[in-house]
Motif scaffolding. Structure first.
Motif, PDB file in Angstrom:
ATOM      1  N   ARG A 167       0.861  -1.152   0.000  1.00 21.42           N
ATOM      2  CA  ARG A 167       0.000   0.000   0.000  1.00 21.42           C
ATOM      3  C   ARG A 167       0.907   1.214   0.000  1.00 21.42           C
ATOM      4  NH1 ARG A 167      -1.780   0.502   4.419  1.00 21.42           N
ATOM      5  NH2 ARG A 167      -3.636   1.679   3.931  1.00 21.42           N
ATOM      6  N   PHE A 168       0.560   2.158  -0.740  1.00 21.42           N
ATOM      7  CA  PHE A 168       1.481   3.266  -0.854  1.00 21.42           C
ATOM      8  C   PHE A 168       0.724   4.560  -0.725  1.00 21.42           C
ATOM      9  CE2 PHE A 168       5.622   4.412  -1.272  1.00 21.42           C
ATOM     10  CZ  PHE A 168       5.848   5.366  -2.231  1.00 21.42           C
ATOM     11  N   SER A 169      -0.340   4.519   0.036  1.00 22.97           N
ATOM     12  CA  SER A 169      -1.142   5.686   0.345  1.00 22.97           C
ATOM     13  C   SER A 169      -1.760   6.324  -0.890  1.00 22.97           C
ATOM     14  CB  SER A 169      -0.327   6.715   1.107  1.00 22.97           C
ATOM     15  OG  SER A 169       0.156   7.691   0.235  1.00 22.97           O
ATOM     16  N   SER A 170      -2.538   7.312  -0.640  1.00 23.17           N
ATOM     17  CA  SER A 170      -3.374   7.820  -1.724  1.00 23.17           C
ATOM     18  C   SER A 170      -2.582   8.576  -2.781  1.00 23.17           C
ATOM     19  CB  SER A 170      -4.431   8.737  -1.131  1.00 23.17           C
ATOM     20  OG  SER A 170      -3.814   9.629  -0.246  1.00 23.17           O
ATOM     21  N   ARG A 171      -1.358   8.959  -2.457  1.00 21.75           N
ATOM     22  CA  ARG A 171      -0.612   9.744  -3.426  1.00 21.75           C
ATOM     23  C   ARG A 171      -0.438   8.970  -4.742  1.00 21.75           C
ATOM     24  NH1 ARG A 171       4.757  13.071  -1.888  1.00 21.75           N
ATOM     25  NH2 ARG A 171       3.333  14.039  -0.456  1.00 21.75           N
ATOM     26  N   SER A 172      -0.138   7.683  -4.613  1.00 21.38           N
ATOM     27  CA  SER A 172       0.071   6.930  -5.845  1.00 21.38           C
ATOM     28  C   SER A 172      -1.235   6.626  -6.560  1.00 21.38           C
ATOM     29  CB  SER A 172       0.857   5.649  -5.605  1.00 21.38           C
ATOM     30  OG  SER A 172       0.604   5.160  -4.344  1.00 21.38           O
ATOM     31  N   SER A 173      -2.350   6.665  -5.820  1.00 17.88           N
ATOM     32  CA  SER A 173      -3.598   6.445  -6.551  1.00 17.88           C
ATOM     33  C   SER A 173      -3.947   7.657  -7.393  1.00 17.88           C
ATOM     34  CB  SER A 173      -4.742   6.058  -5.623  1.00 17.88           C
ATOM     35  OG  SER A 173      -4.680   6.768  -4.438  1.00 17.88           O
ATOM     36  N   VAL A 174      -3.535   8.832  -6.935  1.00 14.34           N
ATOM     37  CA  VAL A 174      -3.713  10.026  -7.761  1.00 14.34           C
ATOM     38  C   VAL A 174      -2.885   9.872  -9.033  1.00 14.34           C
ATOM     39  CG1 VAL A 174      -3.286  12.504  -7.909  1.00 14.34           C
ATOM     40  CG2 VAL A 174      -4.161  11.521  -5.796  1.00 14.34           C
ATOM     41  N   LEU A 175      -1.666   9.392  -8.843  1.00 13.21           N
ATOM     42  CA  LEU A 175      -0.768   9.144  -9.966  1.00 13.21           C
ATOM     43  C   LEU A 175      -1.392   8.136 -10.915  1.00 13.21           C
ATOM     44  CD1 LEU A 175       2.009  10.226 -10.570  1.00 13.21           C
ATOM     45  CD2 LEU A 175       2.980   8.186  -9.547  1.00 13.21           C
ATOM     46  N   ALA A 176      -1.964   7.098 -10.337  1.00 10.58           N
ATOM     47  CA  ALA A 176      -2.593   6.061 -11.132  1.00 10.58           C
ATOM     48  C   ALA A 176      -3.732   6.633 -11.949  1.00 10.58           C
ATOM     49  CB  ALA A 176      -3.098   4.940 -10.232  1.00 10.58           C
TER      50      ALA A 176
ATOM     51  N   GLY B  43      -9.563  -1.114  -8.538  1.00 11.16           N
ATOM     52  CA  GLY B  43      -9.623  -1.875  -7.286  1.00 11.16           C
ATOM     53  C   GLY B  43      -8.650  -1.322  -6.259  1.00 11.16           C
ATOM     54  N   TYR B  44      -7.507  -0.880  -6.723  1.00  7.22           N
ATOM     55  CA  TYR B  44      -6.506  -0.312  -5.819  1.00  7.22           C
ATOM     56  C   TYR B  44      -7.052   0.920  -5.121  1.00  7.22           C
ATOM     57  CZ  TYR B  44      -2.090   1.697  -4.264  1.00  7.22           C
ATOM     58  OH  TYR B  44      -1.083   2.220  -3.510  1.00  7.22           O
ATOM     59  N   GLY B  45      -7.729   1.755  -5.905  1.00  2.72           N
ATOM     60  CA  GLY B  45      -8.347   2.941  -5.335  1.00  2.72           C
ATOM     61  C   GLY B  45      -9.410   2.568  -4.304  1.00  2.72           C
ATOM     62  N   ILE B  46     -10.222   1.563  -4.624  1.00  2.00           N
ATOM     63  CA  ILE B  46     -11.261   1.112  -3.690  1.00  2.00           C
ATOM     64  C   ILE B  46     -10.620   0.605  -2.403  1.00  2.00           C
ATOM     65  CG2 ILE B  46     -13.141  -0.540  -3.322  1.00  2.00           C
ATOM     66  CD1 ILE B  46     -13.637  -0.463  -6.339  1.00  2.00           C
ATOM     67  N   ASP B  47      -9.528  -0.139  -2.549  1.00  2.00           N
ATOM     68  CA  ASP B  47      -8.850  -0.693  -1.372  1.00  2.00           C
ATOM     69  C   ASP B  47      -8.356   0.416  -0.445  1.00  2.00           C
ATOM     70  OD1 ASP B  47      -9.149  -3.392  -1.688  1.00  2.00           O
ATOM     71  OD2 ASP B  47      -7.452  -3.555  -3.065  1.00  2.00           O
ATOM     72  N   GLN B  48      -7.900   1.504  -1.059  1.00  3.01           N
ATOM     73  CA  GLN B  48      -7.464   2.628  -0.224  1.00  3.01           C
ATOM     74  C   GLN B  48      -8.627   3.131   0.609  1.00  3.01           C
ATOM     75  OE1 GLN B  48      -4.337   3.443   0.103  1.00  3.01           O
ATOM     76  NE2 GLN B  48      -3.848   1.900  -1.426  1.00  3.01           N
ATOM     77  N   GLY B  49      -9.804   3.141   0.005  1.00  2.00           N
ATOM     78  CA  GLY B  49     -10.987   3.586   0.723  1.00  2.00           C
ATOM     79  C   GLY B  49     -11.422   2.605   1.800  1.00  2.00           C
ATOM     80  N   LEU B  50     -11.114   1.337   1.606  1.00  2.00           N
ATOM     81  CA  LEU B  50     -11.539   0.316   2.565  1.00  2.00           C
ATOM     82  C   LEU B  50     -10.597   0.196   3.758  1.00  2.00           C
ATOM     83  CD1 LEU B  50     -12.630  -2.589   0.191  1.00  2.00           C
ATOM     84  CD2 LEU B  50     -14.096  -1.041   1.478  1.00  2.00           C
ATOM     85  N   SER B  51      -9.417   0.801   3.633  1.00  2.00           N
ATOM     86  CA  SER B  51      -8.453   0.647   4.707  1.00  2.00           C
ATOM     87  C   SER B  51      -8.700   1.693   5.790  1.00  2.00           C
ATOM     88  CB  SER B  51      -7.041   0.786   4.153  1.00  2.00           C
ATOM     89  OG  SER B  51      -6.145   0.808   5.229  1.00  2.00           O
TER      90      SER B  51
END
Lengths: 208, 281
Positions: B30-39, B198-206
């Motif tokens: 998990r690399f926190s939300s910063r990388s999901s923005v990148l994604a 799914g990665y973004g969703i997982d960030q929300g579920l954590s």
């Protein structure tokens, strides 16, 4: 009347034999496959666990691999669509190189393990081949489950693929090779020289 | 999500047959939300056509193209090269230093902690996939390990017969019948459109991403995420080295192994129909 009944008898017998062999054949193949993997695995594990030196292990495992693994079939599969495009000369050279690469890949693994054992689980059909569930138990490591794919295309049973964590070794290899060839202008020769480099590298590393 | 830094979920071909169940894989990257923005930026970028691979005309080549399922290959390769450069000069040395300096028992405990802390996300996904037995297992794991296991440092639940299983929202979506969409190589590792979402969703579920500010927990969360990445990388040092040495085209090898493994994982979850009652019942 007699003629008719005898003909009926013959057809009946024929039908019976056909039906019988149909129902018996898969069961027979499955037990044959189980026996084959059991023998192959036992021999392999015996070599891996024996207290001999690594080079000696490699020489002992070589005939076993050549006898029980269908290296030619795996090689053809791995070249994918380029097998048809390659000249007979290229095919021959490729198979020779592939033999060496595959044997190197297997023998490189031998030194990593000691005190291993394995159990065989269920056998299922996988296309034309049989898939055998096996679990490898290593000391101080979680058990590793895998599938051995056994094919009969060459006459007797031979290993044609291994699936670990859902990934087929030969399919992964095929996509590696075909991507490499595609990125080198579709030239099979590029793959051949890459394989040669790989083998040279390997023997350099072994010499040092 | 699925993607560990540099394909932590991957087993190089040479090693697939020695494969073992990787524990806590999704947790470790998990690399926190910063990388999901990148994604998300990358996904948006993929809308441009210049980064799409041309569709081949030859039927055999077309079949191969479709099997690879990598329409954005030129872009993916760029991201792959960047990631690998970062890995070579920063992450891999860091992971090696971590292995060198931290003794194995301590590393195992940290690994257990990372796995346990991701358990809520696994639980929600098990529920989402409609697998009560799996959800129960992850719930019990969380309760036991966070208490008796001292915040997850000791995997007591495993000793009690509740071994870790992995799950993430990408797999849950797969179980809902959503196709993977084209392959993507994200900075966190191999992925796909579905698994990226799914990665973004997982960030929300954590739950760790809902920690209120000002309790020192934010810095804990950061430390936890950073350590998760380094620890995750450290468990794949030999495998990734072997892959880069042995594969002629490591990018294609990772792509192939990743796609096959995701398919097998989704299949395994789908076929897990164990009863929810204990054996003695």
């Amino acid at each position: 009347m007699k003629f008719l009944s005898s003909r009926r008898l013959v057809t009946g017998a024929l039908a019976l034999i056909c039906a019988g062999s149909l129902s018996v054949l898969p069961a027979y193949a499955a037990t044959g496959t189980r026996q084959f993997i059991e023998t192959f695995g036992t021999k392999l594990v015996a070599i891996v666990n024996s207290p001999i030196s690594l080079p000696e292990k490699k020489t002992r495992v070589l005939p076993l691999i050549q006898q029980d693994v269908d290296i030619d079939a795996i090689g053809r599969y791995c070249l994918g669509r380029y097998w048809k495009l390659a000249t007979p000369e290229q095919q021959k050279q490729y198979l020779e190189l592939f033999h060496e690469v595959l044997v190197n890949a297997i023998t490189d693994k031998l030194g990593d393990y000691r005190g291993v054992s394995f159990t065989i689980g269920s056998i299922s059909k996988s296309g034309d081949d049989d898939a055998v569930e096996a679990t490898l138990v290593r000391p101080q490591q979680p058990p590793a489950s895998m599938q051995w794919i056994v094919g009969y295309a060459s006459g007797g049973p031979k290993v044609v693929d291994v699936i670990g964590e859902g990934a087929s070794l030969r399919l992964t290899q095929r996509q590696d090779y075909s991507s490499y060839i595609a990125r080198n202008g579709g030239s099979v020769d590029a793959l051949l020289s890459a394989l040669k480099r790989q083998i040279a590298h390997h023997s350099d590393a072994a010499a040092n | 999500m699925n993607s560990g830094r540099n394909g932590a979920r991957l087993r190089p071909r040479g090693q697939t047959h020695t494969g073992q169940t990787r524990e806590g894989s999704s947790a470790q990257r998990r690399f926190s939300s910063r990388s999901s923005v990148l994604a998300a930026t990358l996904v948006a970028l993929t809308g441009c056509s210049s980064i799409k691979a041309p569709v081949p005309k030859d039927p055999d080549a077309l079949a191969e193209y479709q099997q690879a399922n990598d329409a954005y290959e030129p872009l993916n390769r760029k991201v792959y090269n960047l990631t690998m450069t970062f890995d070579k000069w920063a992450l891999r040395p860091l992971a090696k230093a971590y292995v060198w300096s931290v003794p194995r028992p301590v590393r195992n405990s940290l690994g257990n902690m990372i796995t346990t802390m991701n358990e809520p996300s696994v639980f929600f996904n098990d529920v989402g996939a409609g697998k009560p037995r799996r959800a129960g297992d992850s719930f019990v794991r969380w309760c036991i390990n966070m208490s008796v296991g001292i915040g997850g440092l000791i995997d007591v639940a495993k000793m009690a017969g509740y071994p870790h299983h992995d799950n993430d929202a990408g797999l849950t979506l797969a179980n809902w019948g959503i196709p993977s969409g084209p392959y993507l190589f994200l900075p966190m590792g191999p992925s796909s459109f579905r698994d990226g979402i799914g990665y973004g969703i997982d960030q929300g579920l954590s739950p760790w991403n809902y920690v209120p500010r000002g309790y020192g927990l934010i810095s804990f969360n950061w430390a936890y995420n950073m350590m998760g990445v380094v620890h995750g990388r450290s468990t794949h040092l030999d495998e990734l080295d072997a892959l880069q040495r042995d594969a002629l085209d490591p990018y294609a090898t990772i792509r192939s192994a990743y796609q096959q493994q995701r398919k097998a994982q989704a299949e395994a979850i789908k076929n897990d129909n164990r009863a929810t009652v204990p054996d003695w019942y």
